[in-house]
Each structure stands twice: as structure tokens, then as C-alpha cells.
Write a protein that holds these residues in place. Sequence first.
Motif, PDB file in Angstrom:
ATOM      1  N   LEU A   7       0.834  -1.203   0.000  1.00 43.04           N
ATOM      2  CA  LEU A   7       0.000   0.000   0.000  1.00 43.04           C
ATOM      3  C   LEU A   7       0.868   1.252   0.000  1.00 43.04           C
ATOM      4  O   LEU A   7       0.546   2.244  -0.676  1.00 43.04           O
ATOM      5  CB  LEU A   7      -0.926  -0.004   1.214  1.00 43.04           C
ATOM      6  N   LEU A   8       1.961   1.231   0.757  1.00 45.86           N
ATOM      7  CA  LEU A   8       2.880   2.359   0.771  1.00 45.86           C
ATOM      8  C   LEU A   8       3.420   2.635  -0.631  1.00 45.86           C
ATOM      9  O   LEU A   8       3.485   3.798  -1.064  1.00 45.86           O
ATOM     10  CB  LEU A   8       4.025   2.090   1.743  1.00 45.86           C
ATOM     11  N   LEU A   9       3.808   1.587  -1.357  1.00 46.14           N
ATOM     12  CA  LEU A   9       4.333   1.760  -2.708  1.00 46.14           C
ATOM     13  C   LEU A   9       3.304   2.389  -3.635  1.00 46.14           C
ATOM     14  O   LEU A   9       3.657   3.173  -4.529  1.00 46.14           O
ATOM     15  CB  LEU A   9       4.804   0.416  -3.255  1.00 46.14           C
ATOM     16  N   ARG A  10       2.038   2.070  -3.415  1.00 45.28           N
ATOM     17  CA  ARG A  10       0.993   2.711  -4.226  1.00 45.28           C
ATOM     18  C   ARG A  10       0.964   4.218  -3.972  1.00 45.28           C
ATOM     19  O   ARG A  10       0.820   5.014  -4.904  1.00 45.28           O
ATOM     20  CB  ARG A  10      -0.370   2.088  -3.912  1.00 45.28           C
ATOM     21  N   LEU A  11       1.127   4.610  -2.725  1.00 50.16           N
ATOM     22  CA  LEU A  11       1.123   6.038  -2.400  1.00 50.16           C
ATOM     23  C   LEU A  11       2.381   6.717  -2.926  1.00 50.16           C
ATOM     24  O   LEU A  11       2.323   7.871  -3.381  1.00 50.16           O
ATOM     25  CB  LEU A  11       1.016   6.217  -0.882  1.00 50.16           C
ATOM     26  N   ILE A  12       3.518   6.012  -2.872  1.00 49.90           N
ATOM     27  CA  ILE A  12       4.754   6.570  -3.415  1.00 49.90           C
ATOM     28  C   ILE A  12       4.620   6.776  -4.920  1.00 49.90           C
ATOM     29  O   ILE A  12       4.957   7.845  -5.457  1.00 49.90           O
ATOM     30  CB  ILE A  12       5.947   5.650  -3.092  1.00 49.90           C
ATOM     31  N   ASN A  13       4.117   5.763  -5.612  1.00 48.89           N
ATOM     32  CA  ASN A  13       3.971   5.853  -7.069  1.00 48.89           C
ATOM     33  C   ASN A  13       2.975   6.931  -7.477  1.00 48.89           C
ATOM     34  O   ASN A  13       3.094   7.512  -8.563  1.00 48.89           O
ATOM     35  CB  ASN A  13       3.559   4.495  -7.634  1.00 48.89           C
ATOM     36  N   ALA A  14       2.001   7.187  -6.612  1.00 50.46           N
ATOM     37  CA  ALA A  14       1.016   8.233  -6.897  1.00 50.46           C
ATOM     38  C   ALA A  14       1.529   9.612  -6.495  1.00 50.46           C
ATOM     39  O   ALA A  14       0.806  10.607  -6.662  1.00 50.46           O
ATOM     40  CB  ALA A  14      -0.289   7.932  -6.164  1.00 50.46           C
ATOM     41  N   GLU A  15       2.754   9.673  -5.975  1.00 48.10           N
ATOM     42  CA  GLU A  15       3.393  10.917  -5.531  1.00 48.10           C
ATOM     43  C   GLU A  15       2.549  11.630  -4.469  1.00 48.10           C
ATOM     44  O   GLU A  15       2.396  12.849  -4.484  1.00 48.10           O
ATOM     45  CB  GLU A  15       3.670  11.840  -6.716  1.00 48.10           C
ATOM     46  N   LEU A  16       2.041  10.817  -3.556  1.00 49.53           N
ATOM     47  CA  LEU A  16       1.238  11.358  -2.462  1.00 49.53           C
ATOM     48  C   LEU A  16       1.977  11.296  -1.128  1.00 49.53           C
ATOM     49  O   LEU A  16       1.451  11.760  -0.116  1.00 49.53           O
ATOM     50  CB  LEU A  16      -0.086  10.602  -2.362  1.00 49.53           C
ATOM     51  N   VAL A  17       3.160  10.725  -1.116  1.00 52.58           N
ATOM     52  CA  VAL A  17       4.008  10.738   0.070  1.00 52.58           C
ATOM     53  C   VAL A  17       5.412  11.180  -0.353  1.00 52.58           C
ATOM     54  O   VAL A  17       5.767  11.113  -1.536  1.00 52.58           O
ATOM     55  CB  VAL A  17       4.079   9.357   0.775  1.00 52.58           C
ATOM     56  N   TYR A  18       6.201  11.635   0.599  1.00 51.50           N
ATOM     57  CA  TYR A  18       7.558  12.075   0.305  1.00 51.50           C
ATOM     58  C   TYR A  18       8.457  11.720   1.483  1.00 51.50           C
ATOM     59  O   TYR A  18       7.987  11.619   2.622  1.00 51.50           O
ATOM     60  CB  TYR A  18       7.605  13.587   0.039  1.00 51.50           C
ATOM     61  N   PRO A  19       9.758  11.497   1.234  1.00 50.18           N
ATOM     62  CA  PRO A  19      10.674  11.215   2.337  1.00 50.18           C
ATOM     63  C   PRO A  19      10.993  12.500   3.095  1.00 50.18           C
ATOM     64  O   PRO A  19      11.427  13.491   2.504  1.00 50.18           O
ATOM     65  CB  PRO A  19      11.914  10.645   1.627  1.00 50.18           C
ATOM     66  N   ALA A  20      10.770  12.484   4.396  1.00 50.24           N
ATOM     67  CA  ALA A  20      10.986  13.651   5.249  1.00 50.24           C
ATOM     68  C   ALA A  20      12.244  13.411   6.082  1.00 50.24           C
ATOM     69  O   ALA A  20      12.315  12.442   6.838  1.00 50.24           O
ATOM     70  CB  ALA A  20       9.775  13.880   6.149  1.00 50.24           C
ATOM     71  N   PHE A  21      13.238  14.292   5.952  1.00 51.80           N
ATOM     72  CA  PHE A  21      14.552  14.057   6.529  1.00 51.80           C
ATOM     73  C   PHE A  21      14.836  14.870   7.789  1.00 51.80           C
ATOM     74  O   PHE A  21      15.845  14.645   8.447  1.00 51.80           O
ATOM     75  CB  PHE A  21      15.633  14.377   5.494  1.00 51.80           C
ATOM     76  N   MET A  22      13.978  15.820   8.135  1.00 55.27           N
ATOM     77  CA  MET A  22      14.282  16.699   9.263  1.00 55.27           C
ATOM     78  C   MET A  22      14.252  15.917  10.575  1.00 55.27           C
ATOM     79  O   MET A  22      13.312  15.158  10.840  1.00 55.27           O
ATOM     80  CB  MET A  22      13.290  17.859   9.329  1.00 55.27           C
ATOM     81  N   SER A  23      15.265  16.122  11.412  1.00 58.36           N
ATOM     82  CA  SER A  23      15.296  15.509  12.737  1.00 58.36           C
ATOM     83  C   SER A  23      14.391  16.293  13.681  1.00 58.36           C
ATOM     84  O   SER A  23      13.935  17.399  13.360  1.00 58.36           O
ATOM     85  CB  SER A  23      16.724  15.513  13.280  1.00 58.36           C
ATOM     86  N   ARG A  24      14.144  15.722  14.840  1.00 67.31           N
ATOM     87  CA  ARG A  24      13.314  16.426  15.819  1.00 67.31           C
ATOM     88  C   ARG A  24      13.939  17.754  16.219  1.00 67.31           C
ATOM     89  O   ARG A  24      13.247  18.758  16.391  1.00 67.31           O
ATOM     90  CB  ARG A  24      13.103  15.537  17.050  1.00 67.31           C
ATOM     91  N   GLY A  25      15.266  17.758  16.360  1.00 65.62           N
ATOM     92  CA  GLY A  25      15.948  19.001  16.697  1.00 65.62           C
ATOM     93  C   GLY A  25      15.801  20.039  15.610  1.00 65.62           C
ATOM     94  O   GLY A  25      15.589  21.231  15.896  1.00 65.62           O
ATOM     95  N   GLU A  26      15.919  19.625  14.353  1.00 66.05           N
ATOM     96  CA  GLU A  26      15.754  20.562  13.240  1.00 66.05           C
ATOM     97  C   GLU A  26      14.331  21.076  13.157  1.00 66.05           C
ATOM     98  O   GLU A  26      14.108  22.262  12.846  1.00 66.05           O
ATOM     99  CB  GLU A  26      16.152  19.862  11.939  1.00 66.05           C
ATOM    100  N   ILE A  27      13.379  20.218  13.449  1.00 66.18           N
ATOM    101  CA  ILE A  27      11.979  20.654  13.452  1.00 66.18           C
ATOM    102  C   ILE A  27      11.755  21.710  14.523  1.00 66.18           C
ATOM    103  O   ILE A  27      11.156  22.773  14.273  1.00 66.18           O
ATOM    104  CB  ILE A  27      11.049  19.452  13.672  1.00 66.18           C
ATOM    105  N   ARG A  28      12.250  21.435  15.740  1.00 69.79           N
ATOM    106  CA  ARG A  28      12.086  22.399  16.835  1.00 69.79           C
ATOM    107  C   ARG A  28      12.751  23.730  16.503  1.00 69.79           C
ATOM    108  O   ARG A  28      12.192  24.804  16.766  1.00 69.79           O
ATOM    109  CB  ARG A  28      12.646  21.824  18.132  1.00 69.79           C
ATOM    110  N   ALA A  29      13.952  23.665  15.931  1.00 69.39           N
ATOM    111  CA  ALA A  29      14.679  24.896  15.613  1.00 69.39           C
ATOM    112  C   ALA A  29      13.944  25.709  14.555  1.00 69.39           C
ATOM    113  O   ALA A  29      13.845  26.936  14.647  1.00 69.39           O
ATOM    114  CB  ALA A  29      16.088  24.555  15.139  1.00 69.39           C
ATOM    115  N   HIS A  30      13.424  25.035  13.541  1.00 64.95           N
ATOM    116  CA  HIS A  30      12.700  25.717  12.476  1.00 64.95           C
ATOM    117  C   HIS A  30      11.453  26.413  13.029  1.00 64.95           C
ATOM    118  O   HIS A  30      11.191  27.589  12.724  1.00 64.95           O
ATOM    119  CB  HIS A  30      12.310  24.721  11.389  1.00 64.95           C
TER     120      HIS A  30
END
Length: 294
Positions: free
Chosen positions: A89-112
Motif C-alpha cells: 500500500l505504501l508503494l501505491r502512495l509513493i507511485n502516486a506521488e502522495l508521500v515524500y521522504p521527510a529528513f528533518m530531525s526532531r531538533g531541526e523541526i524544533r529549531a525551524h
Amino acid sequence: MSIPATPVFRFAPSPNGELHLGHAYSAMLNARLAEATGGRLLVRIEDIDVTRCTPEFEADIFRDLAWLGIEWEEPVRRQSEHFAEYEALLLRLINAELVYPAFMSRGEIRAHIAEVEAKGRPWPRDPDGAPHYPAADKKFSRAERQRRIAKGAPFAWRLDTQAAIDRLDEPLFWQEFTDETLAETLAIQARPEDWGDVVIARREIPTSYHLSVVADDALQGITHVVRGRDLYAATGIQRLLQHLLGLPAPAYFHHRLIVGSDGRKLSKSLGASGVAALRQAGVSPAEVRRMVGL
């Protein structure tokens, strides 16, 4: 009461701690409704968190449910045994371009977020109070995403919620029962946008609570999801996933929560509210039913 020919209910605990009174209420309510409607009751073990869930806690769950007088169908579905189904199911969402890889760490999220709020701009929060993901890496090219993944950068797959909403032809609703009798329903409009870009899967585990629960409810033919009020708002995201993946939507009843003496929702830190502790103290299953208002 309008009930499908064979209603199917489920109780779906996570084996990362012992059951407490809140779990007991939910399990007994599901069992009572299944019996009242001539339906079936399934137990599902939601153990995708393989670091915290243990066979010992799972055995405790079955012991406590049996002591409460609850009967369920075999075999029991364990989510940890079905990662391949969730990944499909995940691959279906990836192929439909409805999900993306999110790389921000918790620290980067808090700082932003701190940087934005320092400028006097409020940052959106989800219904649980957690900040929305900044989604700055949504702008990365496919090549940059692949480069980071190839280098072993930690990431989570997040739903591009607004992109998913933009594909809807009309607003999403779900059917919500109004009380424990399942006699009346309301049409509730789903608000997935309230959650921002939620985690759908992680690099090491190809699923999340949201993805696995909609997959399991569909695969097991669940017609009635009876669960705590704390998951009411999350139904919006789950209805969106059901729509995107072409999965059927059950009817929902989000029941009242059993709270402790401090007025707060019970947790698996337990204390005297644990089912095992009550049993060991000589409390009977009938007394437990009275304690939770059943």
C-alpha cells in the motif's frame, strides 16, 4: 437499528504494557455490541512498534480478556506479521506521488518552528497539540531524495496531505454512531488538513498506525470501529487514506474515556487501574463492568 447482515467488531490493543480500565471498557463494549447485533468480535494485536511490544505483554492481554469473560475469533491478526501487505500500500502512495521522504530531525523541526515563532508567526498544531511538520524537504528533487536515501540518511515517509486533499472530488465524511446503542448516526466531515503531513511509514518499518489500521480494517472486513474518543480526530486522516487506497470505510463510534482520580486519561503506567492489579486484589469481572458503567 440499521445493522449490516454480519457486523464485525474488533478490539485492537498494543502489547506494550498491561491493560487498564479504559482498555477493559473498550473491549467489553465491543463484545457487548457484537453479541447484541449478532455480529463477530475479532482481536487484533497492533505490534508494529517492535521495540516496545513484547510476547509477554501479548500473553497478558489474552489472559486479561479471558478473565473478563470476552470471547473472540481465532486466529488473531498480528500486524508485525503483515509488513509486506502494508509496504504494498505504501508503494501505491509513493507511485502516486502522495508521500515524500521527510529528513528533518526532531531538533531541526524544533529549531525551524522556534525561528518562525520568534518572528511572531504562530505555528499550526494538530489536534493532539503536536506541531505540523515544516515540510521544507518537500521541495527536494527526486535526485536529491534518492541521494540522501542512498547515503543512509534517516527519514520517514510523510503524507502530502494537501496534495491528497486536492485530488478529492468532494468533501469526505464518516458515519459516527451517537451512543452505545448504535441506534443513530451522524455524518461527520473529515478534516485531514488539521494534522498536516503525518508519518505514513518509516525507513525501518514500512507502515505507521494510520496506514496499518485502515489496511487491517479493510482486510478483516471490519464494519464497526468502536474505540476511544481520543482517536476521534484521527479518523479524518484515516478516511483520507481509505479514499486514496480504495478501501471501504467502516462506521465509527468513539466512546467516552475512562479517567483516573486526577481526571486524566488512563495510561499504561497503570497503578491501581490495571486489570491485572484489580484481579489480584480480588475484584470480580462483574465489578469491573460496574466500575466502567457497563
